[in-house]
Design an enzyme around this catalytic site. Structure first.
Site, PDB file in Angstrom:
ATOM      1  N   GLU A  16       0.832  -1.215   0.000  1.00 26.45           N
ATOM      2  CA  GLU A  16       0.000   0.000   0.000  1.00 26.45           C
ATOM      3  C   GLU A  16       0.862   1.260   0.000  1.00 26.45           C
ATOM      4  OE1 GLU A  16      -3.008   0.528  -0.622  1.00 26.45           O
ATOM      5  OE2 GLU A  16      -3.784  -1.508  -0.572  1.00 26.45           O
ATOM      6  N   ASP A  74      -9.526   6.323  -1.403  1.00 24.68           N
ATOM      7  CA  ASP A  74      -8.490   7.084  -2.109  1.00 24.68           C
ATOM      8  C   ASP A  74      -9.141   7.751  -3.328  1.00 24.68           C
ATOM      9  OD1 ASP A  74      -8.932   5.044  -3.854  1.00 24.68           O
ATOM     10  OD2 ASP A  74      -6.843   4.442  -4.075  1.00 24.68           O
ATOM     11  N   TYR A 118      -6.474   6.450   4.456  1.00 24.03           N
ATOM     12  CA  TYR A 118      -6.696   5.439   3.419  1.00 24.03           C
ATOM     13  C   TYR A 118      -5.887   4.171   3.714  1.00 24.03           C
ATOM     14  CZ  TYR A 118      -5.798   2.678  -0.637  1.00 24.03           C
ATOM     15  OH  TYR A 118      -5.635   1.589  -1.441  1.00 24.03           O
TER      16      TYR A 118
END
Ligand code: SF4
Length: 361
Positions: A38, A139, A121
Site C-alpha cells: 500500500e 483514495d 486510506y
C-alpha cells in the site's frame, strides 16, 4: 449529499471474484505485505510496483529486518519509486512496531493511523485487507467511482465530501468480506472506471445502477477545482568523470529529495559556451565535454527542466566549490550503494549503466 450505495455490494464482490488481478500481496495478505504494497502503491501504478515489491520483500522479509536495515540500503531498494519519505516513514513505523507491538503490526485502525506514513486510506486498507476489519479505505480511485455511481458533482477535494462518503461506505461494507469489498472498488477504479480516458462502462458490473452513466455526466465527475500551475525550474546537470569515477554528492537532509545522492549542477540552463566559461571559473579543466540530452522531471509542485553534460576531467582542481562536497564513485558502486533519484535517470542511464544490471523492468 449522503447516498445509499447498498445495491452495489453483491455486484462488486462477484465481479471482484472473477476479475481481481493476481498480485503477490493479494495472494498472501500478510499484514507486512499489505502494508509495504500500500505504501508503494501511493503515487505508483500496480504494474510498476510488482518488481519493486518482490525485490523489497526478498531483501527485507519482515518488520524486524525493515526496522534494522541501514538507511542507504533502504533508499537503494526504493530507488525508482520516488517519494523517498515513504521509505523513511516505513522504517520509522517498523521501529515503533518492534518497540511497542512486539514486531506485529496492530490490526486496529486507530493504532495503524498513529504510525508514521500511515494515513486514513492506508490504515483502512491494512485493517480491512489484512485484518478483516469493516473500515472504509477511500483514495482518489474510490472517490471517483463512488461519485460517478451516485451521479454527484460535489467537489471531491472538500473534507466534508470525503467524510460523508466514509459514513456511506461504513454503512454498507460487508462484515464478512470488508477487504474484498474495498479492493473491488480500488480495482474497478484502476481497471474499468479509469482516471484518465474513457471508462469501460460496457464491462462495468454496476453500469445498470450508475447515475453518471445514465445521466451522461461521466465527464463532469469527479469534480475538483483546477490545480495551480507548477513552478518551473531550470538546471544544468554535470556528470563529472575523473579516472573512471563520477562525482556525486548528497542532497540536504530536508526539502525535495532530501538526503539522496545527485550529480552536481547549476540552477540555470547553460549552453556549451556558457558551460565552458563556468567550468573555467570553477578551476575545472575539461578534457572532453559531451552534451547528454535534456530531461524534464515533474514533482507535485515543481518541474525541473534540465540539460546535461558529461565532462571528462584532466585533473582534479585544488579548490572548486562544485567539488567541495562530492565523493567519487565508480559505476558499480553507484549501482549497488548510492540511491540516485529518478529525476536524474536520463543522465545516469546515458553515462553509467546497462540497465539490465538493475534487475528491474
Ligand atoms: S458505469 Fe462507467 S462511469 Fe459508472 S462506475 Fe461503471 S465504469 Fe464508472
Amino acid at each position: 449529499m449522503s447516498y445509499d450505495y447498498g445495491e452495489i455490494v453483491p455486484y462488486l464482490l462477484t465481479w471482484f471474484d472473477y476479475n481481481a488481478r493476481i498480485l503477490a500481496w493479494r495472494d498472501n495478505p500478510k499484514p507486512y505485505y499489505v502494508w509495504v504494497s500500500e505504501i508503494m502503491l501511493q503515487q505508483t501504478r500496480v504494474e510498476a510496483v510488482k518488481g519493486y515489491f518482490d525485490r523489497f520483500i526478498k531483501a527485507l522479509p519482515n518488520i524486524q529486518a525493515l526496522a534494522e536495515v541501514e538507511e542507504d540500503k533502504l533508499l537503494k531498494l526504493w530507488e525508482g519509486l520516488g517519494y523517498y519519505n515513504r521509505a523513511r516513514n516505513l522504517q520509522k513505523a517498523a521501529q515503533i512496531v518492534v518497540r511497542d507491538y512486539a514486531g506485529e503490526l496492530p490490526g486496529d485502525y486507530h493504532m495503524l493511523l498513529s504510525l508514521p506514513g500511515i494515513g486514513e486510506y492506508t490504515a483502512g486498507a491494512i485493517a480491512s485487507i489484512a485484518f478483516q476489519k469493516p473500515v472504509p479505505a477511500i483514495d482518489g480511485n474510490v472517490l471517483r467511482v463512488m461519485k460517478r455511481i451516485a451521479g454527484s458533482t460535489d467537489d471531491i477535494t472538500r473534507l466534508s465530501v470525503k467524510k460523508e462518503l466514509w459514513t456511506d461506505i461504513e454503512r454498507i461494507i460487508p462484515k464478512d468480506r470488508p477487504g474484498d469489498f474495498n479492493q473491488s472498488l480500488m480495482e474497478l477504479g484502476a481497471m474499468v472506471c479509469v482516471p484518465n480516458g474513457k471508462p469501460d462502462c460496457e464491462h462495468c458490473p454496476v453500469v445498470h445502477i450508475c447515475k453518471a452513466f445514465h445521466e451522461d455526466t461521466i465527464a463532469l465527475i469527479p469534480n475538483k477545482p483546477a490545480k495551480k500551475p507548477r513552478k518551473k525550474e531550470e538546471r544544468t546537470i554535470l556528470v563529472l568523470e575523473y579516472q573512471d569515477k563520477y562525482a556525486i554528492r548528497r542532497r540536504k537532509q530536508n526539502g525535495l529529495l532530501a538526503g539522496l545522492w545527485e550529480f552536481p549542477g547549476v540552477e540555470m540552463k547553460l549552453n556549451l559556451k556558457e558551460l565552458k566559461r563556468e567550468l573555467t571559473s570553477q578551476g575545472i579543466l575539461a578534457a572532453e565535454i559531451q552534451p547528454i540530452g535534456d530531461a524534464k522531471h515533474i514533482f507535485s509542485h515543481v518541474e525541473w527542466h534540465m540539460t546535461g553534460y558529461h565532462i571528462k576531467m584532466k585533473e582534479l582542481p585544488n579548490n572548486s566549490p562544485y567539488l567541495d562536497s562530492v565523493i567519487w564513485a565508480g559505476r558499480n558502486e553507484i549501482l549497488s550503494d548510492y540511491s540516485i533519484p529518478n529525476a536524474y535517470e536520463t543522465f545516469r542511464k546515458n553515462i553509467l549503466f546497462n540497465e539490465e544490471n538493475l534487475n528491474i523492468k
